[in-house]
Enzyme design. Structure first.
Site, PDB file in Angstrom:
ATOM      1  N   GLU A   9      -7.585 -21.220 -20.805  1.00 15.22           N
ATOM      2  CA  GLU A   9      -7.595 -20.165 -19.691  1.00 15.22           C
ATOM      3  C   GLU A   9      -8.965 -20.093 -19.342  1.00 15.22           C
ATOM      4  O   GLU A   9      -9.883 -19.491 -20.269  1.00 15.22           O
ATOM      5  CB  GLU A   9      -6.867 -18.755 -20.139  1.00 15.22           C
ATOM      6  CG  GLU A   9      -7.136 -17.693 -19.166  1.00 15.22           C
ATOM      7  CD  GLU A   9      -6.941 -18.117 -17.844  1.00 15.22           C
ATOM      8  OE1 GLU A   9      -7.958 -17.896 -16.868  1.00 15.22           O
ATOM      9  OE2 GLU A   9      -5.831 -18.443 -17.296  1.00 15.22           O
TER      10      GLU A   9
ATOM     11  N   GLU B  15      13.899 -14.386  16.129  1.00 16.39           N
ATOM     12  CA  GLU B  15      13.534 -13.392  17.246  1.00 16.39           C
ATOM     13  C   GLU B  15      12.084 -13.922  17.707  1.00 16.39           C
ATOM     14  O   GLU B  15      11.748 -13.407  18.849  1.00 16.39           O
ATOM     15  CB  GLU B  15      13.216 -11.924  16.587  1.00 16.39           C
ATOM     16  CG  GLU B  15      14.521 -11.042  16.488  1.00 16.39           C
ATOM     17  CD  GLU B  15      14.286  -9.956  15.974  1.00 16.39           C
ATOM     18  OE1 GLU B  15      13.547  -9.017  16.925  1.00 16.39           O
ATOM     19  OE2 GLU B  15      14.440  -9.208  15.168  1.00 16.39           O
TER      20      GLU B  15
ATOM     21  N   HIS C 299      -1.858 -16.421  -1.366  1.00 16.06           N
ATOM     22  CA  HIS C 299      -0.671 -17.513  -1.754  1.00 16.06           C
ATOM     23  C   HIS C 299      -0.912 -18.854  -1.410  1.00 16.06           C
ATOM     24  O   HIS C 299      -0.215 -19.508  -0.470  1.00 16.06           O
ATOM     25  CB  HIS C 299       0.590 -17.039  -1.120  1.00 16.06           C
ATOM     26  CG  HIS C 299       1.121 -15.496  -1.431  1.00 16.06           C
ATOM     27  ND1 HIS C 299       1.855 -14.788  -0.413  1.00 16.06           N
ATOM     28  CD2 HIS C 299       0.948 -14.975  -2.593  1.00 16.06           C
ATOM     29  CE1 HIS C 299       1.820 -13.674  -1.129  1.00 16.06           C
ATOM     30  NE2 HIS C 299       1.380 -13.847  -2.400  1.00 16.06           N
TER      31      HIS C 299
END
Length: 520
Positions: free
Chosen positions: A67, A371, A460
């Site tokens: 890490e 929509e 993201h």
């Protein structure tokens, strides 16, 4: 399937900016007590990395997790992390200035902070840095996409029925997400959540409670005043100092350590990867301090290499390895299919009561289909800067099936960069704007001026090593045995209208189970 000699690997590493010492050693050699050879090495400790490490440990595989960031300890009374209201160098991963929506670009001393922001062309990419990866900085939403759009995006052999009957529940059994309790929802810092629910109801929508990884007992302590306010003060983007988030550091990571087969090593940045003539993988790993000083650069070796460094950094490693000749047989599709998950943020003001702050946990969500130009998931969100102002904020994640970009290698700078993202978010932005306009016009107390974030940013990032293209359906990279990508890079640019972490985790569980069952 190609391999490189150790000498060739070192030359490639040097070409990537690594110092090669006399005698062919990378930097200073590891101390005699430091192991550098493992059966499996996992790069990154986010959802894919922590899950892979845990399951490898359970299977008895000698595993090291590398890490790049720090192991962050939480504190019930102190501000461990910075925030938009409490500027600190701990916010960012080695930046000279702050770069975040609604944050002034104040100068900073570069530091091993908790969030990397990579300034790509017409898109900023945000990703976590620290033990636990993105789970330190996400807002804990644990949501699966609707079946319709999952099936449009993913290969047919990864069935929604399989995911919902086996892999999502497997993740839930470890993470144990839950919805916001009524007493928290009814408290003053969540006034904005209740207003959001009321406003969308008047627009004809029915919201549902959102599954979350916040620790409600800690949130209740904040409300009671026995710990420093963090989640109820709106802190989330740069971590919650008091442990209000149930990050991977309290579930998968301790479970992996408990197997006795997994070691975690922080402040260890993988700079390049390659393969030797013996077919074993070689990693050039820079050990650094929090100021960014290189302590040494050491070569690690393994039989099985799991790239779980997050979409941005997994693509950086793999695209560079292919283009420099370190892993020349990687598929041409590596680096392609990148998307921003269709992320958009919209907000508006209203004439009505507001809480003293806006708590960061999201209470409600629903999916909108048919929509607008793009279908979308909307979630009640928060604005930490609101501070008593009547503002409603929404996170929108469209199911964008088309707009994608590519990671490429720039030989002049020897870096991997994303192709121009200009225009790629236009359809998502229009859909989000049309939706919020509908909500505003349905509410007489809404002030009909919506605000979008002034900067294009995604927290993201997805794609580049897409399942079924760059790899098989379980994350085995094409061209090389024992090389895997099990993180956001395996998602085809969008999960189909949801926060990605739950799907990344479920696909990682699915992939590592097959890899272990078939011994690679």
């Amino acid at each position: 399937m190609s391999t490189l000699s150790r000498r060739s690997f070192l030359q490639v590493s040097a070409g990537s900016g690594l110092a090669v010492a006399l005698g062919g050693a990378l930097g200073r050699p590891a101390s005699a007590a430091e192991r550098t050879d493992y059966k499996a090495i996992v790069v990154g400790s986010g959802f894919g990395g922590s899950i892979s490490a845990y399951r490898l440990g359970q299977a008895g595989v000698d595993t090291l997790v590398l890490e790049r960031g720090q192991e962050w300890a939480t504190d019930p009374q102190k501000a461990v992390f910075g925030s938009q209201l409490n500027y600190s160098e701990k916010m960012f991963w080695f930046r000279n200035y702050a770069d975040w929506p609604m944050v002034l670009p104040f100068p900073m001393t570069p530091y091993a902070g908790v969030m990397e922001v990579s300034n790509e062309k017409n898109l900023n990419i945000a990703c976590g840095a620290g033990l636990g990866g993105g789970s330190l900085v996400y807002t804990c939403a644990t949501v699966a996409p609707p079946q319709k759009y999952f099936e449009k995006l993913f290969p047919a052999d990864i069935t929604y029925q399989e995911m919902t009957s086996k892999w999502y529940p497997k993740v839930q059994s470890v993470l144990k997400p839950s919805v916001m309790p009524d007493d928290v929802y009814g408290s003053a810092p969540f006034t904005h959540s209740r207003v959001w629910d009321q406003h969308v109801a008047k627009a004809g929508y029915t919201s549902e409670k959102l599954m979350s990884m916040f620790n409600w007992d800690v949130v209740r302590k904040e409300l009671a005043g026995t710990v420093r306010p963090s989640a109820i003060a709106g802190e989330t983007d740069f971590g919650c100092s008091d442990g209000a988030k149930n990050s991977l550091t309290v579930n998968y990571i301790p479970a992996a350590k408990a197997t006795g087969k997994v070691q975690f090593q922080t402040m260890s940045e993988v700079q390049s990867i390659g393969i030797g003539t013996d077919g074993r993988y070689r990693l050039a790993v820079r050990h650094l301090d929090t100021a960014g000083k290189t302590l040494d650069t050491v070569e690690y070796t393994c039989d099985l290499l799991f790239l779980c460094a997050g979409t941005l950094n997994t693509n950086r490693l793999l695209v560079a390895a292919r283009e420099t000749g370190a892993l020349p047989d990687l598929d041409a599709s590596v680096g392609t299919g990148f998307g921003d998950n269709g992320d958009q943020y919209v907000g508006y003001s209203y004439a009505g009561p507001a809480g003293p702050s806006q708590g960061s946990p999201s209470a409600s969500t629903f999916f909108v289909d048919g929509e607008f130009e793009l279908p979308m998931r909307v979630e009640s969100w928060q604005l930490i800067e609101a501070q008593g102002l009547p503002i409603v904020q929404t996170l929108v994640m469209t199911a964008d099936l088309e707009n994608r970009a590519t990671f490429g290698y720039d030989r002049a700078s020897k870096t991997v960069k994303l192709s121009d993202f200009a225009g790629k978010a236009d359809a998502a932005a229009k859909s989000a704007s049309d939706w919020v306009n509908k909500v505003m016009h349905a509410n007489s107390d809404a002030i009909p001026i919506s605000v979008r974030w002034p900067a294009t940013l995604t927290a993201h990032p997805l794609g580049g090593c897409v399942l079924g293209r760059s790899s098989d359906l379980y994350g085995r990279m094409k061209g090389y045995k024992g090389l895997y990508a099990l993180d956001g890079s395996m998602i085809p640019g969008s999960v189909g209208g949801a926060n990605p972490s739950f799907t990344i985790a479920a696909l990682a569980e699915r992939g590592i189970a097959d890899i272990i069952a078939k011994a690679g």
